[in-house]
Design an enzyme around this catalytic site. Structure first.
Site, mmCIF file in Angstrom:
data_model
loop_
_atom_site.group_PDB
_atom_site.id
_atom_site.type_symbol
_atom_site.label_atom_id
_atom_site.label_comp_id
_atom_site.label_asym_id
_atom_site.label_seq_id
_atom_site.Cartn_x
_atom_site.Cartn_y
_atom_site.Cartn_z
ATOM 1 N N GLY A 210 -40.668 21.823 73.661
ATOM 2 C CA GLY A 210 -41.772 21.142 74.425
ATOM 3 C C GLY A 210 -41.523 20.646 75.645
ATOM 4 O O GLY A 210 -40.369 21.204 76.381
ATOM 5 N N ASN A 211 -42.068 19.875 76.434
ATOM 6 C CA ASN A 211 -41.993 19.492 77.676
ATOM 7 C C ASN A 211 -42.370 18.069 77.777
ATOM 8 O O ASN A 211 -43.094 17.442 77.146
ATOM 9 C CB ASN A 211 -42.504 20.491 78.784
ATOM 10 C CG ASN A 211 -44.044 20.358 78.502
ATOM 11 O OD1 ASN A 211 -44.733 19.580 78.903
ATOM 12 N ND2 ASN A 211 -44.680 21.701 78.327
ATOM 13 N N PHE A 212 -42.421 17.172 79.113
ATOM 14 C CA PHE A 212 -42.543 16.103 79.169
ATOM 15 C C PHE A 212 -43.836 15.673 79.549
ATOM 16 O O PHE A 212 -44.193 14.437 80.060
ATOM 17 C CB PHE A 212 -41.435 15.531 80.183
ATOM 18 C CG PHE A 212 -40.268 15.280 79.535
ATOM 19 C CD1 PHE A 212 -39.784 14.580 78.322
ATOM 20 C CD2 PHE A 212 -39.149 16.104 80.209
ATOM 21 C CE1 PHE A 212 -38.343 14.500 78.055
ATOM 22 C CE2 PHE A 212 -37.814 15.908 79.707
ATOM 23 C CZ PHE A 212 -37.460 15.336 78.500
#
Ligand code: C5P
Length: 401
Positions: A210-212
């Site tokens: 995923g990412n932030f």
């Protein structure tokens, strides 16, 4: 002069944000409005009536009676004179009185007599704002048709995030301009699709890539668009935020493939789409059906395959009149890269987030953007994400009308 000739009653209540009412008054006048100020007695502790009288070029009304000659300040006449009443700042106490008709000062009586649209800009300590009683009173005001100008975010004593700081004077004026100009509230009847947040690409049943991205920018856009009368289809990756406006219909997805599927399903019924999601560029080629067991003596590798570009896929099927907006987050050669994406994805304009500006981008409540289209670029200052959303929506409105 976007408020030329408009009569505005500026109501000031007793909160520290009253110092901003001076700037607000000046901005209203700069936009061509005639302003009459009414203050609660408490407000005069925070900013002097002399200041407000000088800026508004009208005498300031505080008491029911003039002490020198006993003549009466008519709240009824003032209420009828107004094309709009703006209460900024609106304290918890005044909001409570407005919601419940407790008319113990000239400001509240003017509010109760006012036949024009009333705008309320709450401003208070974040914990006061979060209290159910304040929340109930604000909802009550909204249910009377009063327009609430969302306050800004900050940190509560508990460490959680809340809202309370009064919206900046520029945003308040923009809000008024939009609401009072029937041509500007022009997204009524329009539908806008938004993608927001990250995507999660599963590795196995319990792990993902995923990412932030928090989705804050996309959710702010959804609220501003809905506030302008648009129906919003918000396709959200996994995020921890809620949306509030009843005109937002939210579709939760996890992966880029799901997000694309939903976007393609809805785009043909939309007038515009804003691609604010931080879509994972790759997904796992073969997701494991069972949790991958670890073996301390062995490295493993995961084969990744490119995800579809959702923005580009909408760009390919975009019809005449539909507007497609993308975002770009670049670290170097920002404008050139953004310009390239504008063309490659067939976007009408692209919003460039600068990673070089402190406070901008992922996870922050502020953002600093440049809007780029085929005619050139417009750079904006570092602003709250809600204000940035307003700038983006203003540009969209210009293209849709
Ligand atoms: O190519 P890049 O990822 O920098 O482009 C960013 C823009 O394209 C954003 O508007 C983003 O939402 C969109 N995008 C997309 N699908 C992808 C990758 C990016 O819609 N797979």
């Amino acid at each position: 002069m976007r408020l030329k000739g408009k009569h505005i009653v500026l109501g000031i209540t007793g909160g520290i944000a009253a110092y901003k009412s001076a700037v607000l008054c000046r901005l209203l006048i700069k936009e061509g409005a005639e302003v009459k100020v009414v203050m609660t007695p408490n407000a005069t502790e925070f900013i002097t009536p002399v200041t407000m009288a000088t800026l508004s070029k009208n005498s300031v009304l505080i008491d029911f009676f003039k002490h020198d000659d006993g003549s009466w300040n008519s709240h009824v006449d003032l209420g009828l004179w107004a094309d709009a009443m703006l209460v900024a700042p609106a304290t918890a106490s005044s909001i409570g009185k407005m919601a419940n008709g407790i008319a113990d000062n000239l400001l509240i009586t003017t509010y109760l007599s006012c036949k024009a649209p009333v705008f309320v800009a709450p401003a208070m300590d974040l914990d006061m704002m979060a209290h159910p009683s304040t929340q109930r009173n604000i909802k009550q005001l909204a249910s009377y048709g009063n327009l609430i100008i969302e306050p800004e975010s900050g940190e509560l004593a508990s460490g959680l995030e809340g809202k309370g700081r009064m919206a900046e004077p520029e945003s308040i004026v923009n809000f008024l301009v939009d609401a009072l100009d029937p041509k500007k509230k022009s997204l009524a009847g329009k539908t806008v699709l938004i993608t927001a947040g990250p995507t999660y690409e599963k590795i196995d049943p319990v792990r993902f890539i995923g990412n932030f991205s928090t989705g804050k920018m996309g959710f702010a856009l959804a609220e501003v668009l809905a506030g302008q009368g648009a129906g919003v289809v918000l396709i959200a990756g996994p995020v921890h935020i809620k949306c509030h406006h009843p005109n937002i219909s939210r579709i939760d997805v996890q992966s880029a493939i799901e997000m694309q599927q939903k976007a393609l399903e809805h785009f043909s019924n939309c007038d515009a789409a804003i691609m604010s999601a931080a879509v994972a560029d790759y997904r796992v080629d073969q997701m494991a059906n069972e949790k991958i067991k670890h073996d301390k003596n062995q490295s493993i590798s995961i084969q990744l395959v490119p995800n579809p570009d959702i923005a580009a896929s909408l760009g390919q099927i975009k019809k005449e009149g539909q507007v497609l907006v993308g975002f770009a987050l670049e670290t170097h050669n920002e404008q050139a890269h953004a310009q390239k994406k504008l063309v490659e994805k067939n976007l009408d304009f692209i919003v460039l987030n600068s990673l070089n500006t402190p406070g901008a981008g992922f996870g922050h409540d502020t953002n600093q953007i440049t809007i780029i289209d085929s005619n050139g670029f417009e750079a904006f200052e570092l602003k709250s994400k809600t204000e940035v959303a307003q700038d983006i929506v203003h540009r969209l409105i210009r293209l849709l009308n």
